[in-house]
Write an enzyme that holds these catalytic residues in place. Structure first.
Site, PDB file in Angstrom:
ATOM      1  N   ARG A  97     109.534  47.074  92.905  1.00 19.42           N
ATOM      2  CA  ARG A  97     109.871  48.109  91.338  1.00 19.42           C
ATOM      3  C   ARG A  97     110.875  49.504  92.200  1.00 19.42           C
ATOM      4  NH1 ARG A  97     105.076  49.994  89.396  1.00 19.42           N
ATOM      5  NH2 ARG A  97     104.285  50.687  91.822  1.00 19.42           N
TER       6      ARG A  97
ATOM      7  N   SER B 212     103.958  42.746  95.033  1.00 22.36           N
ATOM      8  CA  SER B 212     103.956  44.581  94.683  1.00 22.36           C
ATOM      9  C   SER B 212     102.526  44.532  95.262  1.00 22.36           C
ATOM     10  CB  SER B 212     104.292  44.844  93.387  1.00 22.36           C
ATOM     11  OG  SER B 212     103.412  45.894  92.382  1.00 22.36           O
TER      12      SER B 212
ATOM     13  N   ARG C   5     117.056  47.996 112.532  1.00 20.67           N
ATOM     14  CA  ARG C   5     118.466  47.966 112.371  1.00 20.67           C
ATOM     15  C   ARG C   5     118.560  47.761 114.675  1.00 20.67           C
ATOM     16  NH1 ARG C   5     119.556  52.814 109.048  1.00 20.67           N
ATOM     17  NH2 ARG C   5     119.102  51.039 106.946  1.00 20.67           N
TER      18      ARG C   5
ATOM     19  N   CYS D  78     122.798  54.487 104.913  1.00 23.03           N
ATOM     20  CA  CYS D  78     123.492  54.513 103.425  1.00 23.03           C
ATOM     21  C   CYS D  78     124.580  55.284 103.591  1.00 23.03           C
ATOM     22  CB  CYS D  78     122.650  54.723 102.829  1.00 23.03           C
ATOM     23  SG  CYS D  78     121.487  56.750 102.861  1.00 23.03           S
TER      24      CYS D  78
ATOM     25  N   GLN E 105     123.654  64.231  99.990  1.00 23.59           N
ATOM     26  CA  GLN E 105     122.753  63.448 100.374  1.00 23.59           C
ATOM     27  C   GLN E 105     121.825  63.421  98.788  1.00 23.59           C
ATOM     28  OE1 GLN E 105     122.308  62.031 104.507  1.00 23.59           O
ATOM     29  NE2 GLN E 105     120.783  60.657 103.543  1.00 23.59           N
TER      30      GLN E 105
ATOM     31  N   SER F 165     117.838  60.586  95.317  1.00 25.17           N
ATOM     32  CA  SER F 165     117.532  59.095  95.476  1.00 25.17           C
ATOM     33  C   SER F 165     117.887  58.507  96.986  1.00 25.17           C
ATOM     34  CB  SER F 165     118.444  58.300  93.861  1.00 25.17           C
ATOM     35  OG  SER F 165     119.837  58.248  94.816  1.00 25.17           O
TER      36      SER F 165
ATOM     37  N   HIS G 289     125.859  59.834  97.638  1.00 26.58           N
ATOM     38  CA  HIS G 289     126.013  60.349  98.286  1.00 26.58           C
ATOM     39  C   HIS G 289     127.883  61.425  98.728  1.00 26.58           C
ATOM     40  CE1 HIS G 289     121.372  59.526  98.938  1.00 26.58           C
ATOM     41  NE2 HIS G 289     122.167  58.583 100.158  1.00 26.58           N
TER      42      HIS G 289
END
Ligand SMILES: NC(=O)c1ccc[n+]([C@@H]2O[C@H](COP(=O)([O-])OP(=O)(O)OC[C@H]3O[C@@H](n4cnc5c(N)ncnc54)[C@H](OP(=O)(O)O)[C@@H]3O)[C@@H](O)[C@H]2O)c1
Length: 362
Positions: free
Chosen positions: A13, A41, A105, A138, A165, A168, A264
């Protein structure tokens, strides 16, 4: 094997999740008549349409349902990953976990994916039995999409990046905050705006900062490393991790949130070998991949094509303003714009899922 398995989606979502679902429907590359899909969800309880099916939505903490999945794509955030993945592994779940969040990560048994750059590492990770895969930060992914070949071939010494950036990149509620701030500003009196007597701040506790008519020069948490934010720290750690290079702190920068909705932008200063000619650097960048678009460093191209407005929704990562700086040989500067919801989030995980589907069903 995958054909008869179930793929779970958490976070569908959200901003990343909704773009993921849309891109997967268009690409239709993970569907197989016998593959089942599970949507979860924490709040949403209605039916979801996906490909040719309609699905009930389960709760995100429905461990019984999650355990049935051969692969789970999580786009929900680090907190969810930290709790759920260790729960599932403790229950001997052996499926693939593919994540957009950052928390995994730095773990060595996790592969950071960006297949136009490290497809061999991804394939060998699957073959060697790794089970957790995560997309990179990102801005790092967007930077590597354009510059990974230059970094390697120029024997890059260091890089300094200033990021711009979009909101969003900080999730749905931050975007909502920007829109509320815009609405507030549009109702303000022109005279007040000109006199700067207006504070574009709203009472929404989820957005404590003004990004309309302002910028925020700090993203993510503080670290105890020389005034570096966590977002900036990801720059050198993830760059070297994805490229498989030693962890030398050769990427520094300042990460800035700006009042742009999507995409970005990044400005780079890169120290390459002194002997590298300008034309060679441009050729290397242009030939990096079919998604890289090198624009001539002239006004019209830069103003019209090197902008978030032009790039949003596209897989092209544009690069322009390429200059060799006259005061120091081996210094190049450049500017890039890319859609962080695509190459910075959705594409790497979507393509990794497709790879699993192909590899394990062949
Ligand atoms: N945004 C990016 O550009 C980007 C890029 C790379 C990585 N990431 C990472 O990807 C993860 C997800 O990021 P995101 O930007 O997609 O976060 P997001 O939009 O905030 O969505 C995450 C979840 O928040 C819930 N939610 C709360 N309010 C919502 C609303 N108004 N609309 C939709 N969903 C809402 C939903 O979960 P429920 O269905 O359970 O309510 C949703 O799945 C994060 O870990 C982020 O760091 C993001």
């Amino acid at each position: 094997m995958f054909g008869r398995g179930c793929i779970g989606f958490v976070g569908w979502r959200g901003l990343v999740g909704s773009v993921f679902i849309k891109q997967s429907q268009v690409a239709a590359n993970i569907n197989n008549e016998s593959t089942k899909y599970l949507f979860l969800s924490s709040t949403y309880r209605r039916l979801v349409k996906f490909l040719i099916g309609v699905y009930n939505v389960k709760k995100t903490n429905d461990v019984k349902a999650l355990l049935k999945c051969k692969a789970i794509v999580s786009m929900q955030g680090s907190d969810y990953t930290d709790i759920t993945l260790s729960n599932l592994r403790n229950l001997n779940w052996t499926g693939y976990w593919i994540d957009a969040a950052s928390s995994l990560r730095r773990q060595l048994n996790v592969c950071v994916v960006l297949d136009p750059v490290n497809s061999r590492t991804i394939k060998s990770s699957i073959e060697s039995g790794k089970k957790s895969f995560v997309g990179g930060n990102c801005t790092v992914s967007l930077m590597l999409m354009v510059l990974h070949r230059l970094i390697r071939r120029s024997n890059m010494k260091w890089m300094f990046v200033t990021t711009f950036q979009s909101v969003s990149g900080a999730g749905s509620n931050y975007v909502k905050g920007l829109l509320l701030q815009m609405a507030f500003l549009s109702r303000a009196r022109f005279r007040d705006v000109l006199n700067s007597s207006i504070q574009v701040r709203i009472g929404d506790p989820s957005v404590s900062e003004s990004v309309v008519g302002s910028i925020v020069p700090w993203i993510d948490e503080e670290t105890n490393k020389l005034g570096t934010s966590k977002e900036e720290q990801k720059g050198f750690i993830e760059t070297n991790r994805i490229l498989g290079l030693p962890m030398i702190p050769n990427v520094g920068g300042v990460c800035i949130r700006v009042g742009v909705l999507r995409c970005h932008s990044q400005s780079f200063l890169i120290k390459v070998e002194k002997s590298m000619c300008f034309g060679c650097a441009a050729d290397i960048i242009q030939s990096t991949s079919r998604w890289v678009k090198l624009l001539p460093n002239i006004k019209a191209y830069s103003r019209q094509l090197l902008t978030p407005e032009h790039i949003a929704g596209s897989l092209v990562v544009a690069i322009g303003r390429l200059k060799k700086l006259p005061f120091n040989s081996g210094l190049l500067s450049m500017f890039t714009v890319g859609d962080q919801l695509l190459w910075g989030a959705v594409e790497p995980i979507k393509r990794t899922l497709k790879l699993f589907c192909n590899m394990v069903s062949n």
